[in-house]
Scaffold this active site. Structure first.
Site, PDB file in Angstrom:
ATOM      1  CB  SER A   1     -16.085   7.035  40.193  1.00 44.17           C
ATOM      2  OG  SER A   1     -15.560   6.700  38.942  1.00 44.17           O
TER       3      SER A   1
ATOM      4  CG  HIS B   1     -20.340   4.926  37.906  1.00 45.19           C
ATOM      5  ND1 HIS B   1     -20.128   6.252  37.572  1.00 45.19           N
ATOM      6  CD2 HIS B   1     -19.136   4.462  38.318  1.00 45.19           C
ATOM      7  CE1 HIS B   1     -18.864   6.556  37.781  1.00 45.19           C
ATOM      8  NE2 HIS B   1     -18.245   5.492  38.231  1.00 45.19           N
TER       9      HIS B   1
ATOM     10  CG  ASP C   1     -22.553   8.592  36.935  1.00 50.57           C
ATOM     11  OD1 ASP C   1     -23.010   7.883  37.859  1.00 50.57           O
ATOM     12  OD2 ASP C   1     -21.520   8.293  36.318  1.00 50.57           O
TER      13      ASP C   1
END
Length: 249
Positions: free
Chosen positions: A178, A70, A100
């Site tokens: 992230s 993402h 992911d």
């Protein structure tokens, strides 16, 4: 009653020494990833603009960088900022949306950049100390500490696909974290910080990381094939004669 002796002023606790040592040893492993994509203005003209940013970490000595899918989603160009603040262009090697995970590759001299030591997530225990490193809100190489809060969590991922066996941690994870590494007290990579669950969008003590055992299976596949080659059952189509013999319509 036992007596607890406080350290003399200026001295560090053993836990503090451990955290500082890990931060120093892993500083050359963590990078900042910027995602450039196409956006439309009021007149429907397309132009390049930053779509987002996140963290990543060095995987090997060939310039491969691991981050979240993402973080790079819908990008057409990627910039990786190295620990020495040098910026490099990167190419997308491949991705696995269901976990992911994405892999970039930077070109040029990567001396001074070192991949972290790969740990094992299967043996993690709830309550174990963890250290998260990343670039929350653009503040590079930010360090937070906490514990493993829970294991085996299932979290909605990209496209509504459920990501299973996630590590839950109370180490502060904010936007920009992230793709950054999650370390244990030995300085080993045990996961990749991925998301938070928070109404405000900021850390609320509930963060999640992809376990390193999953990363270690998927990343080599992406590097080799550009994607994950999931095993499938061999199926062979038989001639129509077989259907007639077996009276299968």
């Amino acid at each position: 009653i036992g007596l607890f002796t406080l350290p003399a002023r200026g001295q560090l606790l053993e836990d503090e020494k451990n955290t500082i040592d890990i931060v120093k040893r892993t500083k050359s492993s963590v990078v900042f990833v910027t995602n450039i994509g196409l956006v439309r203005d009021w007149f429907f003209n397309e132009e390049k603009a930053q779509r987002g940013s996140g963290s990543g970490f060095v995987w090997d000595d060939k310039g491969h960088i691991v981050t979240n899918f993402h973080v790079i989603e819908d990008g057409i160009e990627y910039t990786v900022t190295l620990p020495n603040q040098e910026q490099r262009q990167a190419k997308l090697v491949g991705k696995e949306e269901s976990k992911d995970i994405a892999v970039l590759r930077i070109q040029g001299d990567i001396r001074g950049m070192n991949p972290p030591k790969i740990g094992i997530s299967e043996t993690l225990q709830v309550g174990q100390k963890v250290i998260a490193v990343g670039n929350p809100f653009g503040f590079d190489h930010t360090v937070t500490t906490g514990i493993v809060s829970a294991l085996g969590r299932s979290i909605p991922g990209a496209g509504g696909v459920t990501i299973r066996d996630m590590i839950q941690t109370d180490a502060s994870i904010n936007p920009g974290n992230s793709g950054g590494p999650l370390f244990n007290s030995a300085g080993e990579l045990i996961g990749m910080n991925t998301m938070i669950i928070s109404p405000s969008g900021a850390s609320s003590g509930v963060g999640f990381a992809v376990p390193v055992d999953t990363i270690a299976k998927i990343v080599p596949e992406i590097i080799r094939y550009g994607k994950v080659t999931w095993p499938a059952l061999p199926v062979t189509a038989l001639p129509d004669d077989y259907a007639r013999r077996l009276r299968v319509n």
